[in-house]
Design a protein around this motif. Structure first.
Motif, PDB file in Angstrom:
ATOM      1  N   ILE A 237       0.853  -1.190   0.000  1.00 52.49           N
ATOM      2  CA  ILE A 237       0.000   0.000   0.000  1.00 52.49           C
ATOM      3  C   ILE A 237       0.887   1.237   0.000  1.00 52.49           C
ATOM      4  N   SER A 238       0.618   2.139  -0.937  1.00 56.79           N
ATOM      5  CA  SER A 238       1.390   3.381  -1.017  1.00 56.79           C
ATOM      6  C   SER A 238       0.931   4.372   0.054  1.00 56.79           C
ATOM      7  N   GLN A 239       1.686   5.447   0.174  1.00 60.74           N
ATOM      8  CA  GLN A 239       1.414   6.495   1.166  1.00 60.74           C
ATOM      9  C   GLN A 239       1.348   5.902   2.576  1.00 60.74           C
ATOM     10  N   GLY A 240       2.262   4.978   2.831  1.00 64.25           N
ATOM     11  CA  GLY A 240       2.304   4.335   4.138  1.00 64.25           C
ATOM     12  C   GLY A 240       3.424   4.877   5.004  1.00 64.25           C
ATOM     13  N   HIS A 241       3.682   4.142   6.113  1.00 63.10           N
ATOM     14  CA  HIS A 241       4.697   4.583   7.071  1.00 63.10           C
ATOM     15  C   HIS A 241       5.657   3.451   7.424  1.00 63.10           C
ATOM     16  N   GLY A 242       5.685   2.410   6.629  1.00 61.72           N
ATOM     17  CA  GLY A 242       6.620   1.316   6.872  1.00 61.72           C
ATOM     18  C   GLY A 242       6.100   0.249   7.812  1.00 61.72           C
ATOM     19  N   HIS A 243       4.762   0.152   8.005  1.00 65.93           N
ATOM     20  CA  HIS A 243       4.213  -0.875   8.887  1.00 65.93           C
ATOM     21  C   HIS A 243       4.192  -2.219   8.165  1.00 65.93           C
ATOM     22  N   VAL A 244       4.470  -3.280   8.901  1.00 64.03           N
ATOM     23  CA  VAL A 244       4.499  -4.638   8.360  1.00 64.03           C
ATOM     24  C   VAL A 244       3.540  -5.496   9.165  1.00 64.03           C
ATOM     25  N   ASN A 245       2.675  -6.236   8.471  1.00 62.00           N
ATOM     26  CA  ASN A 245       1.703  -7.123   9.108  1.00 62.00           C
ATOM     27  C   ASN A 245       1.827  -8.499   8.454  1.00 62.00           C
ATOM     28  N   ILE A 246       2.329  -9.474   9.227  1.00 66.69           N
ATOM     29  CA  ILE A 246       2.505 -10.842   8.726  1.00 66.69           C
ATOM     30  C   ILE A 246       1.650 -11.764   9.574  1.00 66.69           C
ATOM     31  N   ASN A 247       0.514 -12.185   8.997  1.00 66.25           N
ATOM     32  CA  ASN A 247      -0.426 -13.061   9.714  1.00 66.25           C
ATOM     33  C   ASN A 247      -0.809 -12.493  11.083  1.00 66.25           C
ATOM     34  N   GLY A 248      -1.043 -11.186  11.117  1.00 65.85           N
ATOM     35  CA  GLY A 248      -1.455 -10.540  12.352  1.00 65.85           C
ATOM     36  C   GLY A 248      -0.329 -10.096  13.254  1.00 65.85           C
ATOM     37  N   LYS A 249       0.923 -10.308  12.880  1.00 66.31           N
ATOM     38  CA  LYS A 249       2.071  -9.899  13.689  1.00 66.31           C
ATOM     39  C   LYS A 249       2.919  -8.905  12.908  1.00 66.31           C
ATOM     40  N   ASP A 250       3.777  -8.198  13.606  1.00 65.20           N
ATOM     41  CA  ASP A 250       4.661  -7.256  12.947  1.00 65.20           C
ATOM     42  C   ASP A 250       5.944  -7.957  12.506  1.00 65.20           C
ATOM     43  N   ILE A 251       7.002  -7.182  12.309  1.00 66.59           N
ATOM     44  CA  ILE A 251       8.248  -7.742  11.812  1.00 66.59           C
ATOM     45  C   ILE A 251       8.859  -8.741  12.779  1.00 66.59           C
ATOM     46  N   THR A 252       8.416  -8.719  14.044  1.00 60.61           N
ATOM     47  CA  THR A 252       8.939  -9.679  15.026  1.00 60.61           C
ATOM     48  C   THR A 252       8.400 -11.084  14.795  1.00 60.61           C
ATOM     49  N   TYR A 253       7.653 -11.266  13.703  1.00 57.92           N
ATOM     50  CA  TYR A 253       7.227 -12.620  13.330  1.00 57.92           C
ATOM     51  C   TYR A 253       8.449 -13.507  13.134  1.00 57.92           C
ATOM     52  N   PHE A 254       9.536 -12.903  12.650  1.00 55.73           N
ATOM     53  CA  PHE A 254      10.792 -13.627  12.490  1.00 55.73           C
ATOM     54  C   PHE A 254      11.691 -13.334  13.684  1.00 55.73           C
ATOM     55  N   ASP A 255      12.244 -14.392  14.247  1.00 51.59           N
ATOM     56  CA  ASP A 255      13.135 -14.220  15.391  1.00 51.59           C
ATOM     57  C   ASP A 255      14.528 -13.783  14.970  1.00 51.59           C
ATOM     58  N   GLU A 256      14.992 -14.286  13.829  1.00 49.13           N
ATOM     59  CA  GLU A 256      16.345 -13.970  13.380  1.00 49.13           C
ATOM     60  C   GLU A 256      16.363 -12.629  12.637  1.00 49.13           C
ATOM     61  N   VAL A 257      17.434 -11.863  12.854  1.00 51.86           N
ATOM     62  CA  VAL A 257      17.576 -10.569  12.198  1.00 51.86           C
ATOM     63  C   VAL A 257      17.822 -10.741  10.700  1.00 51.86           C
ATOM     64  N   VAL A 258      18.500 -11.817  10.319  1.00 54.59           N
ATOM     65  CA  VAL A 258      18.808 -12.027   8.905  1.00 54.59           C
ATOM     66  C   VAL A 258      17.530 -12.206   8.085  1.00 54.59           C
ATOM     67  N   HIS A 259      16.498 -12.813   8.663  1.00 55.56           N
ATOM     68  CA  HIS A 259      15.227 -12.987   7.954  1.00 55.56           C
ATOM     69  C   HIS A 259      14.469 -11.660   7.859  1.00 55.56           C
ATOM     70  N   ARG A 260      14.570 -10.826   8.880  1.00 48.21           N
ATOM     71  CA  ARG A 260      13.916  -9.508   8.832  1.00 48.21           C
ATOM     72  C   ARG A 260      14.564  -8.634   7.750  1.00 48.21           C
ATOM     73  N   LYS A 261      15.901  -8.698   7.659  1.00 45.60           N
ATOM     74  CA  LYS A 261      16.580  -7.920   6.632  1.00 45.60           C
ATOM     75  C   LYS A 261      16.253  -8.430   5.231  1.00 45.60           C
ATOM     76  N   ALA A 262      16.021  -9.733   5.106  1.00 50.40           N
ATOM     77  CA  ALA A 262      15.752 -10.319   3.789  1.00 50.40           C
ATOM     78  C   ALA A 262      14.446  -9.797   3.200  1.00 50.40           C
ATOM     79  N   ILE A 263      13.375  -9.701   4.023  1.00 50.27           N
ATOM     80  CA  ILE A 263      12.090  -9.270   3.468  1.00 50.27           C
ATOM     81  C   ILE A 263      12.066  -7.770   3.182  1.00 50.27           C
ATOM     82  N   LEU A 264      12.928  -6.992   3.855  1.00 49.26           N
ATOM     83  CA  LEU A 264      12.977  -5.556   3.614  1.00 49.26           C
ATOM     84  C   LEU A 264      14.038  -5.156   2.593  1.00 49.26           C
ATOM     85  N   ALA A 265      14.794  -6.127   2.076  1.00 49.02           N
ATOM     86  CA  ALA A 265      15.881  -5.817   1.142  1.00 49.02           C
ATOM     87  C   ALA A 265      15.398  -5.133  -0.129  1.00 49.02           C
TER      88      ALA A 265
END
Length: 408
Positions: free
Chosen positions: A299-327
């Motif tokens: 969605i454009s005109q957003g603020h960088g919010h991430v929703n993965i199955n009802g959770k935020d970016i902390t859905y992934f425990d590892e930092v490498v996986h969080r960086k991968a989806i935002l790459a």
């Protein structure tokens, strides 16, 4: 001119050949067969039995100079060449005689009877209702239906001229090797930093030469449709490369109808844009990795919010996986300009991150410029990762691991 062929431990009868072939024979050599050349007015030297075979100790070959040696392959080639030329001369004479008779029948001058006019005359005089055109009456020059005879393929030492001779299709594999080298060169150029920043025009769809014209490129080699498909597949892979315009003259040789890179353009595949209730644009795309499936709404005109199955970016425990989806967002420098909603069918953290990253990169195509698309493509974010877990093999502990061997 007479020649006596002698092989180690095995006698041969004398072979009479023409002076034209004699000059060729004396220039070629190999270790297997010896050639003695003597004038016609002098008797052949050596001892012979009642059947006319040369006899004597085999050590005589050791003292023979190298320039008097010739390969059996070349002898066979000269024999086939002589028979083919004799057959061509006889059939060409019959064709010329029939062409003169046909000119008299059609009340035409012999010079006006071109091959096309000959076909028209045969179709008029001998009408046929056969659906297969190859089964209809035919009158062509013998060079049209007699296979082309290969030239001499060996040098003075008996080695083949072509470095791919033993593949049985040297010209075909030489062309495939040339294509592969050009493709690897283009891929190495793209991997450089300055080429990544270079703006490449969109590629075009073309039609390559058909199977019949492809066979005409190699008249002395037996090729089937499988070879044609491999050739076209490699050409198309090179043509889809961003740097294909560098080899435009090379591609024009194999394009049907002389098409070029300025043909009908291929539209880039991108996700369509929609609008939500708030008037914001958004795009939808799907991504896969192993057994993970992800559906992403960007969605454009957003603020960088991430929703993965009802959770935020902390859905992934590892930092490498969080960086991968935002790459992809980080590469396009728009990480805080979009909101992301993901519906994920999970498989594992690595597979989930790969599926989400692919879907996000595909949704970005609807918002970014062509220059950014090239950056995403060069970074590999628009390519699905086809790797999967290798299956377990029967008789083994795992896919590659074997059971521990015990002697007792």
């Amino acid at each position: 001119m007479s020649f006596t062929l002698v092989k180690h431990f095995r006698p041969f009868k004398s072979l009479l050949i023409s002076n034209k072939d004699a000059d060729i024979l004396t220039k070629l050599c190999i270790h297997c067969t010896a050639v003695h050349r003597q004038p016609d007015d002098k008797p052949l030297s050596g001892k012979y039995d009642k059947q006319g075979n040369l006899i004597g100790p085999p050590q005589a070959l050791k003292s023979m100079p190298t320039e008097n040696m010739i390969s059996r392959a070349m002898i066979s080639y000269l024999e086939r060449k002589r028979k083919t030329e004799k057959r061509m001369e006889d059939l060409a004479a019959e064709y010329d005689l029939g062409r003169r008779h046909l000119a008299n029948i059609m009340s035409l001058d012999e010079d006006e009877l071109t091959p096309a006019r000959v076909r028209e005359a045969i179709a008029y005089l001998l009408p046929s209702g056969l659906h297969n055109k190859n089964a209809r009456p035919l009158m062509e020059h013998p060079s049209f239906y007699i296979p082309h005879l290969k030239g001499e393929e060996f040098d003075m030492t008996g080695r083949p001229h072509h470095y791919l001779y033993y593949t049985l299709k040297p010209n075909y594999f030489e062309l495939m090797h040339t294509l592969a080298v050009k493709h690897e060169s283009m891929k190495r150029s793209v991997s450089q930093k300055e080429e990544r920043e270079h703006v490449i025009q969109e590629q075009k769809r073309v039609i390559w030469i058909d199977y019949e014209k492809f066979k005409d490129l190699f008249p002395t080699e037996r090729l089937n449709e499988h070879h044609h498909k491999r050739f076209v597949a490699l050409l198309q892979r090179m043509y889809d490369h961003p740097l294909a315009s560098r080899n435009q003259q090379f591609f024009d040789k194999y394009l049907k109808g002389g098409s070029s890179l300025s043909a009908t353009p291929r539209k880039p595949r991108e996700a369509p844009l929609y609008q939500d209730k708030d008037g914001r644009d958004y795009s939808l795309a799907k991504g896969t990795r192993k057994t993970a499936r992800a559906s992403v709404k960007l969605i454009s005109q957003g603020h960088g919010h991430v929703n993965i199955n009802g959770k935020d970016i902390t859905y992934f425990d590892e930092v490498v996986h969080r960086k991968a989806i935002l790459a992809p967002l980080q590469l396009c420098e728009c990480i805080d300009k979009f909101d992301i909603e993901v519906r994920l069918a999970p498989a594992g953290p690595s597979a989930d991150a790969g599926a989400i990253r692919l879907a996000i990169a595909r949704t970005l195509l609807a918002f970014i410029t062509p220059e950014m698309r090239q950056k995403l493509r060069f970074a590999g974010f628009l390519t699905r990762d086809p790797r999967v877990k290798e299956r377990k093999k029967p008789g083994q502990e795992k896919a590659r691991k074997k059971f521990t061997w015990k002697r007792r």
